[in-house]
Scaffold this motif. Sequence first.
Motif, short mmCIF file in Angstrom:
data_model
loop_
_atom_site.label_atom_id
_atom_site.label_comp_id
_atom_site.label_asym_id
_atom_site.label_seq_id
_atom_site.Cartn_x
_atom_site.Cartn_y
_atom_site.Cartn_z
N PRO A 69 -8.74 7.49 -8.59
CA PRO A 69 -7.91 8.03 -9.68
C PRO A 69 -7.58 9.51 -9.54
O PRO A 69 -6.58 9.98 -10.08
CB PRO A 69 -8.76 7.76 -10.92
CG PRO A 69 -9.59 6.57 -10.56
CD PRO A 69 -9.90 6.75 -9.11
N ASP A 70 -8.41 10.26 -8.78
CA ASP A 70 -8.13 11.70 -8.62
C ASP A 70 -6.94 11.95 -7.70
O ASP A 70 -6.49 13.10 -7.59
CB ASP A 70 -9.37 12.44 -8.10
CG ASP A 70 -9.81 11.98 -6.71
OD1 ASP A 70 -9.10 11.17 -6.08
OD2 ASP A 70 -10.87 12.43 -6.25
N ARG A 71 -6.45 10.91 -7.04
CA ARG A 71 -5.30 10.99 -6.13
C ARG A 71 -5.56 11.92 -4.96
O ARG A 71 -4.63 12.39 -4.30
CB ARG A 71 -4.05 11.48 -6.89
CG ARG A 71 -3.77 10.79 -8.22
CD ARG A 71 -3.21 9.43 -8.03
NE ARG A 71 -1.98 9.55 -7.25
CZ ARG A 71 -0.84 10.06 -7.73
NH1 ARG A 71 -0.77 10.44 -8.99
NH2 ARG A 71 0.22 10.14 -6.96
N ARG A 72 -6.82 12.16 -4.65
CA ARG A 72 -7.19 13.03 -3.54
C ARG A 72 -7.92 12.28 -2.45
O ARG A 72 -7.98 12.72 -1.31
CB ARG A 72 -8.11 14.17 -4.04
CG ARG A 72 -7.66 14.89 -5.28
CD ARG A 72 -6.43 15.72 -5.05
NE ARG A 72 -6.65 16.79 -4.08
CZ ARG A 72 -5.66 17.45 -3.48
NH1 ARG A 72 -4.40 17.13 -3.73
NH2 ARG A 72 -5.93 18.42 -2.64
N THR A 73 -8.48 11.13 -2.82
CA THR A 73 -9.39 10.42 -1.92
C THR A 73 -8.89 9.02 -1.64
O THR A 73 -8.47 8.30 -2.55
CB THR A 73 -10.79 10.34 -2.55
OG1 THR A 73 -11.26 11.67 -2.80
CG2 THR A 73 -11.76 9.62 -1.64
N VAL A 74 -8.95 8.62 -0.37
CA VAL A 74 -8.65 7.23 0.01
C VAL A 74 -9.96 6.47 0.03
O VAL A 74 -10.86 6.78 0.83
CB VAL A 74 -7.97 7.17 1.40
CG1 VAL A 74 -7.73 5.72 1.81
CG2 VAL A 74 -6.66 7.94 1.39
N ALA A 75 -10.08 5.49 -0.84
CA ALA A 75 -11.33 4.72 -0.91
C ALA A 75 -11.41 3.70 0.21
O ALA A 75 -12.46 3.53 0.85
CB ALA A 75 -11.43 4.03 -2.27
N PHE A 76 -10.28 2.99 0.45
CA PHE A 76 -10.31 1.90 1.43
C PHE A 76 -8.89 1.48 1.77
O PHE A 76 -8.00 1.48 0.93
CB PHE A 76 -11.07 0.69 0.85
CG PHE A 76 -10.99 -0.55 1.70
CD1 PHE A 76 -11.75 -0.67 2.85
CD2 PHE A 76 -10.12 -1.59 1.37
CE1 PHE A 76 -11.67 -1.82 3.64
CE2 PHE A 76 -10.04 -2.73 2.15
CZ PHE A 76 -10.82 -2.85 3.29
N GLY A 77 -8.68 1.14 3.03
CA GLY A 77 -7.44 0.52 3.47
C GLY A 77 -7.76 -0.44 4.59
O GLY A 77 -8.37 -0.05 5.59
N ALA A 78 -7.38 -1.68 4.44
CA ALA A 78 -7.78 -2.71 5.41
C ALA A 78 -7.32 -2.38 6.82
O ALA A 78 -8.00 -2.71 7.80
CB ALA A 78 -7.20 -4.06 4.97
N HIS A 79 -6.18 -1.71 6.96
CA HIS A 79 -5.64 -1.41 8.29
C HIS A 79 -5.67 0.08 8.61
O HIS A 79 -5.01 0.53 9.55
CB HIS A 79 -4.19 -1.93 8.38
CG HIS A 79 -4.07 -3.39 8.10
ND1 HIS A 79 -4.56 -4.35 8.96
CD2 HIS A 79 -3.55 -4.05 7.04
CE1 HIS A 79 -4.31 -5.55 8.44
NE2 HIS A 79 -3.72 -5.39 7.29
N VAL A 87 -8.94 12.83 1.91
CA VAL A 87 -7.84 13.07 2.84
C VAL A 87 -6.93 14.20 2.36
O VAL A 87 -6.51 15.05 3.15
CB VAL A 87 -7.04 11.77 3.04
CG1 VAL A 87 -5.79 12.03 3.87
CG2 VAL A 87 -7.91 10.71 3.69
N ALA A 88 -6.59 14.21 1.07
CA ALA A 88 -5.63 15.19 0.57
C ALA A 88 -6.11 16.62 0.79
O ALA A 88 -5.35 17.49 1.24
CB ALA A 88 -5.35 14.94 -0.91
N GLU A 89 -7.37 16.88 0.46
CA GLU A 89 -7.92 18.23 0.61
C GLU A 89 -7.90 18.67 2.07
O GLU A 89 -7.51 19.81 2.39
CB GLU A 89 -9.36 18.26 0.07
CG GLU A 89 -10.02 19.62 0.19
CD GLU A 89 -11.43 19.61 -0.38
OE1 GLU A 89 -12.13 20.61 -0.21
OE2 GLU A 89 -11.82 18.59 -0.98
#
Length: 313
Positions: A69-79, A87-89
């Motif tokens: 929800p903070d729009r700064r962190t990628v929790a998971f992506g299958a590919h 990632v954003a920071e």
Amino acid sequence: MLTVGVDIGGSSVRAGVIDADGTVVATAAVPTARDAAGLDDAIVDLVRGLAEEHRLGAVGLAIAGFVDPDRRTVAFGAHLPWRDDPVAERLAARLDLPVVIEHDANAAGLAEHRVGAAAGASVAVLVALGTGIGAALLVDGAVFRGAHGVAPELGHLTVVRGGRPCPCGKRGCLERYCSGSALGRAAEELVADTEEFSLLRATWERAQPITGWDVARAAEAGDVLAGRVVDEFADWLGQALSLVADVFDPDVVVVGGEVSASSALFLDRARRRYAEEVTGGAHRRLAEIRPATLGGRAGMVGAALDARERAGV
């Protein structure tokens, strides 16, 4: 001031310079790296290359995965290689620009709402039909994310108990019946079960996968079997849209994704099925069901416009 939208998919990373009206000014693309450092480098190189020719104010990333929800962190992506990764920071520090992350379906939904088929809608749903199903819900122009940032996951609603297996681990998910890959799978099952002539048979006999594009091309050429597959797909889509309307009551539903390029084959039938299936259809206003207008650029356009709004560019 311009912004960059970067659409990060499983096979390619595509970046576009976007103006305030959603117009694509310039683009660049590279293959998607399989490790986190390589993916970071690819994004940085793309943005820096575009910055040599354009004055940039912010960067938006559209990713096929879960965004916190903070729009700064990628929790998971299958590919994708990122896992609970800020990632954003990290990219903002390297680029010296604000970086905002968004789910790719949400980004596409934003683009269609701001400058596309859902412009002006108070409640809009995007259903993106590709290899799977992506979805976005916008209420008064704002993306609805749910409590943990992953809503709405329409593609994994169970519609057939004990049905076709899904990569998510469940069985009978909607996307196993109503997506580009589902078109190919249904065609293979039908070809295997009949001796009827079909343009798709040669592909099946060579033990090659039948794709959604194969089915669409055959249907456009008048292939009867392919036409039945497309009609079944349209019926599933109409049923899915009736569920969407029962839950969200949108005024506009935009059908996007790769499969929408062939919407002339199925959208009218899907609209009719939707009107038949939706609760109280004869006594309520029905949602307008429209094909997407931005095509494959919707993700990068939406990500760039989102970054513009959030960064105050």
